[in-house]
Design an enzyme around this catalytic site. Structure first.
Site, PDB file in Angstrom:
ATOM      1  N   GLY A  74      38.972  42.154  33.712  1.00  0.00           N
ATOM      2  CA  GLY A  74      39.339  40.766  33.948  1.00  0.00           C
ATOM      3  C   GLY A  74      38.153  39.849  34.168  1.00  0.00           C
ATOM      4  O   GLY A  74      36.990  40.226  33.997  1.00  0.00           O
ATOM      5  N   GLN A  75      38.490  38.617  34.571  1.00  0.00           N
ATOM      6  CA  GLN A  75      37.505  37.556  34.727  1.00  0.00           C
ATOM      7  C   GLN A  75      37.321  37.231  36.207  1.00  0.00           C
ATOM      8  O   GLN A  75      37.614  38.052  37.066  1.00  0.00           O
ATOM      9  CB  GLN A  75      37.978  36.331  33.939  1.00  0.00           C
ATOM     10  CG  GLN A  75      38.245  36.620  32.472  1.00  0.00           C
ATOM     11  CD  GLN A  75      37.192  36.039  31.560  1.00  0.00           C
ATOM     12  OE1 GLN A  75      36.205  35.467  32.001  1.00  0.00           O
ATOM     13  NE2 GLN A  75      37.393  36.189  30.262  1.00  0.00           N
ATOM     14  N   VAL A  76      36.884  36.016  36.482  1.00  0.00           N
ATOM     15  CA  VAL A  76      36.559  35.635  37.855  1.00  0.00           C
ATOM     16  C   VAL A  76      37.820  35.305  38.656  1.00  0.00           C
ATOM     17  O   VAL A  76      38.788  34.760  38.127  1.00  0.00           O
ATOM     18  CB  VAL A  76      35.591  34.434  37.865  1.00  0.00           C
ATOM     19  CG1 VAL A  76      36.244  33.171  37.297  1.00  0.00           C
ATOM     20  CG2 VAL A  76      35.043  34.175  39.265  1.00  0.00           C
ATOM     21  N   THR A  77      37.808  35.663  39.941  1.00  0.00           N
ATOM     22  CA  THR A  77      38.873  35.268  40.856  1.00  0.00           C
ATOM     23  C   THR A  77      38.268  35.038  42.237  1.00  0.00           C
ATOM     24  O   THR A  77      37.077  35.255  42.458  1.00  0.00           O
ATOM     25  CB  THR A  77      40.013  36.297  40.909  1.00  0.00           C
ATOM     26  OG1 THR A  77      41.153  35.702  41.555  1.00  0.00           O
ATOM     27  CG2 THR A  77      39.606  37.559  41.661  1.00  0.00           C
ATOM     28  N   HIS A  79      38.841  35.701  46.494  1.00  0.00           N
ATOM     29  CA  HIS A  79      39.510  36.373  47.610  1.00  0.00           C
ATOM     30  C   HIS A  79      39.139  35.653  48.895  1.00  0.00           C
ATOM     31  O   HIS A  79      37.992  35.215  49.072  1.00  0.00           O
ATOM     32  CB  HIS A  79      39.072  37.838  47.723  1.00  0.00           C
ATOM     33  CG  HIS A  79      39.403  38.672  46.534  1.00  0.00           C
ATOM     34  ND1 HIS A  79      40.679  38.759  46.008  1.00  0.00           N
ATOM     35  CD2 HIS A  79      38.621  39.467  45.754  1.00  0.00           C
ATOM     36  CE1 HIS A  79      40.665  39.572  44.965  1.00  0.00           C
ATOM     37  NE2 HIS A  79      39.427  40.011  44.788  1.00  0.00           N
ATOM     38  N   LEU A 140      45.574  40.360  38.983  1.00  0.00           N
ATOM     39  CA  LEU A 140      45.343  41.791  38.824  1.00  0.00           C
ATOM     40  C   LEU A 140      43.987  42.035  38.182  1.00  0.00           C
ATOM     41  O   LEU A 140      43.552  41.266  37.326  1.00  0.00           O
ATOM     42  CB  LEU A 140      46.409  42.422  37.917  1.00  0.00           C
ATOM     43  CG  LEU A 140      47.738  42.860  38.519  1.00  0.00           C
ATOM     44  CD1 LEU A 140      48.555  41.663  38.953  1.00  0.00           C
ATOM     45  CD2 LEU A 140      48.526  43.666  37.494  1.00  0.00           C
ATOM     46  N   CYS A 170      40.609  33.493  36.481  1.00  0.00           N
ATOM     47  CA  CYS A 170      40.905  34.480  35.441  1.00  0.00           C
ATOM     48  C   CYS A 170      40.497  33.980  34.060  1.00  0.00           C
ATOM     49  O   CYS A 170      41.022  34.433  33.041  1.00  0.00           O
ATOM     50  CB  CYS A 170      42.385  34.872  35.466  1.00  0.00           C
ATOM     51  SG  CYS A 170      42.929  35.448  37.089  1.00  0.00           S
TER      52      CYS A 170
END
Length: 215
Positions: A74-77, A79, A140, A170
């Site tokens: 996946g890409q950037v997220t 938290h 995810l 994402c």
């Protein structure tokens, strides 16, 4: 589906992202065919994580929030506190599951969890995660090594969503995020949502029993 004997659920509390990442990597590298599957629950201090497919241009202005380059898909997220993060550390060969099967099971777990709180949500076939009226509520990002999964999911419960404006979540420009707090008259505690998600996850994958403990 035959019931599996045990899912070991561990609540790590609040822990820096890199500490959790190092621990789950070590667990995955050291596990044997007899190691019980684990589900880690954790809350991270503010951090942006960049997946293997991540592109620098999707980090718009991270500012004072650290950026960690990870080995998940996946890409950037983002938290942060008030977000439910769960890491399923599973032997997929023992479960007779593929990666796509696990993604579907996680998405269905989140949808079922939100439904318990009266929130109607859905996955998108072309964009992993869970959405409420085109707003993303859960992300995810997984990795599989030697047939075993690590990394996992993040469900927005009761958090500051503004850091998502510093990135293209994402990899999607202008993707709007949402959280349970904005969709309910009264927000459940993070612990309550964790317990509900664990029940739904165990039911979805067919585990007979769960043990829950704090780390």
């Amino acid at each position: 589906m035959a019931l599996l004997p045990l899912l070991d659920v561990i609540n790590l509390g609040r822990q820096p992202y890199e500490q959790s990442w190092q621990a789950m990597t070590a667990f995955t590298n050291q596990r044997t065919p007899d190691t019980p599957d684990q589900l880690w629950l954790v809350e991270h201090p503010p951090v942006f994580t960049q997946g293997q497919a991540g592109k620098a241009e999707h980090l718009l202005f991270p500012g004072d929030i650290p950026v960690v380059q990870t080995d998940r898909g996946g890409q950037v997220t983002y938290h942060g506190p008030g977000q439910l993060v769960a890491y399923p550390l599973l032997d997929l060969r023992r479960l007779k599951m593929g990666v796509r099967d696990l993604v579907t099971a996680i998405e269905q777990t989140i949808v079922a969890t939100l439904a318990e709180y009266g929130i109607e949500s859905y996955p998108k076939p072309d964009a992993p995660g869970v959405y409420v009226e085109n707003h993303k509520i859960a992300s995810l990002g997984l990795r599989v090594r030697r047939g075993c999964s690590f990394h996992g999911l993040a469900l927005n419960v009761d958090m500051d969503l503004s850091p998502f404006l510093r990135i293209n979540p994402c990899g999607y420009q202008g993707l709007a995020m949402t959280q349970m707090r904005d969709l309910m008259p009264e927000t459940p505690s993070l612990v309550q949502v964790q317990e509900q998600l664990v029940c739904q996850f165990a039911r979805k994958l067919g585990y007979e029993t769960c043990t829950m403990r704090a780390n």
